[in-house]
Design a protein around this motif. Structure first.
Motif, short mmCIF file in Angstrom:
data_model
loop_
_atom_site.label_atom_id
_atom_site.label_comp_id
_atom_site.label_asym_id
_atom_site.label_seq_id
_atom_site.Cartn_x
_atom_site.Cartn_y
_atom_site.Cartn_z
N GLY A 1 21.87 3.63 -22.12
CA GLY A 1 21.25 2.86 -23.05
C GLY A 1 20.48 3.56 -24.22
N TYR A 2 19.47 4.23 -23.55
CA TYR A 2 18.53 4.81 -24.56
C TYR A 2 19.23 6.18 -25.43
CZ TYR A 2 14.75 2.43 -22.01
OH TYR A 2 13.89 1.73 -21.36
N GLU A 3 20.18 6.81 -24.65
CA GLU A 3 20.94 7.77 -25.45
C GLU A 3 21.93 7.11 -26.54
OE1 GLU A 3 22.47 11.48 -22.75
OE2 GLU A 3 23.06 9.47 -21.86
N ASN A 4 22.43 5.90 -26.31
CA ASN A 4 23.39 5.53 -27.48
C ASN A 4 22.59 4.68 -28.36
OD1 ASN A 4 25.51 6.85 -25.89
ND2 ASN A 4 25.57 5.00 -24.59
N TYR B 1 15.45 2.85 -30.84
CA TYR B 1 14.23 3.55 -30.38
C TYR B 1 13.21 2.69 -29.52
CZ TYR B 1 15.65 6.02 -34.63
OH TYR B 1 16.54 6.67 -35.78
N PHE B 2 14.02 2.05 -28.68
CA PHE B 2 13.33 1.32 -27.69
C PHE B 2 12.00 2.12 -26.98
CE2 PHE B 2 16.72 -2.20 -27.51
CZ PHE B 2 16.06 -3.04 -28.35
N GLY B 3 10.93 1.71 -27.19
CA GLY B 3 10.05 2.49 -26.38
C GLY B 3 9.57 3.86 -26.37
N ALA B 4 10.15 4.78 -27.39
CA ALA B 4 10.21 5.94 -27.48
C ALA B 4 9.11 6.51 -28.26
CB ALA B 4 11.47 6.40 -28.04
N VAL B 5 8.68 7.85 -27.93
CA VAL B 5 7.77 8.52 -28.70
C VAL B 5 8.72 9.09 -30.03
CG1 VAL B 5 6.53 10.67 -28.95
CG2 VAL B 5 6.37 9.30 -27.15
N ILE B 6 8.21 8.85 -31.19
CA ILE B 6 9.18 9.38 -32.47
C ILE B 6 8.64 10.58 -32.94
CG2 ILE B 6 9.75 8.66 -34.76
CD1 ILE B 6 10.97 6.80 -32.60
N GLY B 7 9.44 11.39 -33.56
CA GLY B 7 9.09 12.90 -33.84
C GLY B 7 10.23 13.53 -34.52
N ARG B 8 10.28 14.67 -35.20
CA ARG B 8 8.86 15.12 -35.69
C ARG B 8 7.94 14.00 -36.77
NH1 ARG B 8 9.03 21.44 -37.06
NH2 ARG B 8 10.12 22.13 -35.20
N ARG C 1 0.90 -2.57 -15.01
CA ARG C 1 1.81 -1.62 -14.47
C ARG C 1 2.63 -0.98 -15.44
NH1 ARG C 1 4.12 -4.12 -10.53
NH2 ARG C 1 6.33 -4.02 -11.58
N ILE C 2 2.81 0.14 -15.60
CA ILE C 2 3.45 0.89 -16.88
C ILE C 2 4.24 1.82 -16.02
CG2 ILE C 2 3.30 2.24 -18.76
CD1 ILE C 2 0.74 1.07 -19.61
N ALA C 3 5.57 1.85 -16.38
CA ALA C 3 6.82 2.67 -16.13
C ALA C 3 7.32 3.40 -17.34
CB ALA C 3 7.88 2.04 -15.60
N LEU C 4 7.22 4.91 -17.30
CA LEU C 4 7.65 5.66 -18.12
C LEU C 4 8.72 6.61 -17.81
CD1 LEU C 4 3.99 6.79 -18.33
CD2 LEU C 4 5.14 5.50 -20.18
N LEU C 5 9.46 7.15 -18.86
CA LEU C 5 10.38 7.94 -18.32
C LEU C 5 10.39 9.18 -19.26
CD1 LEU C 5 13.63 5.50 -19.50
CD2 LEU C 5 12.41 5.86 -17.22
N ASP C 6 11.07 10.23 -18.58
CA ASP C 6 10.98 11.68 -19.32
C ASP C 6 11.79 11.84 -20.27
OD1 ASP C 6 13.01 12.11 -17.35
OD2 ASP C 6 11.93 13.51 -16.22
N PHE C 7 12.89 10.81 -20.61
CA PHE C 7 13.67 11.02 -21.43
C PHE C 7 13.20 10.29 -22.53
CE2 PHE C 7 17.22 9.55 -24.14
CZ PHE C 7 17.96 10.53 -24.30
N GLY D 1 13.98 -2.81 -23.50
CA GLY D 1 14.50 -1.50 -23.05
C GLY D 1 15.71 -1.73 -22.40
N TYR D 2 16.08 -0.78 -21.71
CA TYR D 2 17.28 -0.64 -20.87
C TYR D 2 17.28 -0.38 -19.46
CZ TYR D 2 19.19 -0.14 -25.81
OH TYR D 2 19.44 -0.44 -26.97
#
Length: 354
Positions: free
Chosen positions: A62-65, A69-76, A28-34, A56-57
């Protein structure tokens, strides 16, 4: 049935949603739109015990501060760009510098700090989209980005990255999950075995910027062509390990022109969880969580100490725009950027050849 639930609000008052993909393989995978974040990844071990294997948080803040980069898509542009500069079509572009004098993972407000738009394609497939304006963090061109997560019945997660631009630009998207296959997210992952199909790494200087030279892994702690326990190689004397405080290097993946292919694996003998990575990308950053220091409080209030998670960031080469011999990361106006990475899990008991 699509699974969606609120995950709090950003400091700007924007709602964040959690999306859940599930499979018959008990994954099972949980995703955030943030940040298009992989928030949770529940995987069974050889005994059948299911555990979360990504850091993660519990809250959006937690993700904002965080700068992890836990779990995030990195770009550009994933990874580092020297001095935050690159030249394209005879013009020099100055990007935000957020890693000393260098540019890292898209800048001060990279894609990991954005709210993406989500669209379900099926109960096992969701796509996040983002519109990055011309001049965002200093990059040229309006970039329209999509990241699709698709979970198969067998538990394979396929990530498809896409982008188009209205002007020539550079793009290098990746996924920055920190894995700890033990499911004990506050424990070191140095008891994991790692194997990477690469004969070379990108040599770096003391600032972790590629020198432009490729270094053979033969006879070094970086030789992971056969499975190696992290604790058996990470403390060996080597200048490159000293620069990174451990592994924080781009592996030059073999068979780079053969499309999506298996490029490596991570195995945790005690739990029997094995992660297999496939990609069509030329490089993969193996990062051993060297800058985690225990001050981050993650899920359930857990502290995440040094080396409590490892990253396998499939990518174009770091600082590629400044090294003509590296594979190109230029996206021309009107063309489409598309790459794919697949993460597969299996559960097995420890083999005698380990």
């Amino acid at each position: 049935m699509n699974r969606e639930s609120p995950f709090g609000v950003t400091r700007d008052g924007l709602p964040v949603t959690r999306y859940e993909l599930a499979t018959r393989a008990n994954i099972r995978i949980a995703l955030l739109d943030f940040g298009a974040v992989i928030h949770e990844w529940m995987v069974p071990g050889a005994s059948g015990h299911i555990a979360d294997i990504v850091l993660g948080y519990d809250e959006v803040s937690g993700y904002e501060n965080s700068t992890t980069y836990f779990g995030a898509v990195i770009g550009r542009f994933g990874n580092r760009l020297a001095q935050g500069r690159f030249e394209l079509n005879g013009q020099t572009y100055q990007l935000a510098t957020n890693n000393g004098k260098n540019h890292l993972h898209g800048g001060e407000v990279g894609f990991d700090k954005r709210l993406w738009q989500a669209q379900w394609h099926s109960e096992s497939c969701i796509e996040f989209s983002l519109d990055s304006a011309d001049g965002d963090q200093g990059y040229p061109g309006r970039l329209q980005v999509t990241v699709r997560y698709e979970l198969s019945d067998e538990g394979e997660l396929t990530i498809t990255y896409g982008a188009t631009s209205d002007a020539d630009t550079i793009v290098n998207l990746t996924q920055h999950s920190y894995f700890n296959l033990s499911g004990q997210l506050s424990q070191p992952m140095t008891d994991h075995l790692v194997q990477i199909d690469a004969d070379y790494i990108s040599e770096v200087d003391a600032g972790l910027i590629p020198t432009g030279q490729l270094m053979s892994v033969t006879g070094t702690p970086f030789d992971l062509r056969e499975p190696v326990l992290i604790k058996d190689c990470i403390h060996k004397p080597h200048t490159q390990l000293t620069y990174g405080g451990g592994f924080d290097h781009n592996y030059v993946l073999n068979h780079a022109n053969q499309g999506l292919r298996r490029v490596g694996e991570v195995f945790h003998p005690a739990s029997g969880r094995k992660l297999i990575v496939a990609t069509d990308q030329p490089g993969m950053q193996f990062y051993s969580g060297n800058f985690l220091d225990g001050t981050e409080r993650g899920k359930g209030g857990l502290a995440y100490p040094k080396r409590s998670g490892l990253c396998l960031e499939t990518q174009g080469f770091p600082d590629a725009p400044n090294h003509p011999d590296f594979p190109s990361v230029v996206l021309r106006a009107g063309e489409r950027y598309q790459t794919q990475t697949r993460f597969s899990f299996v559960a097995q008991m420890r083999r005698s050849d380990y």
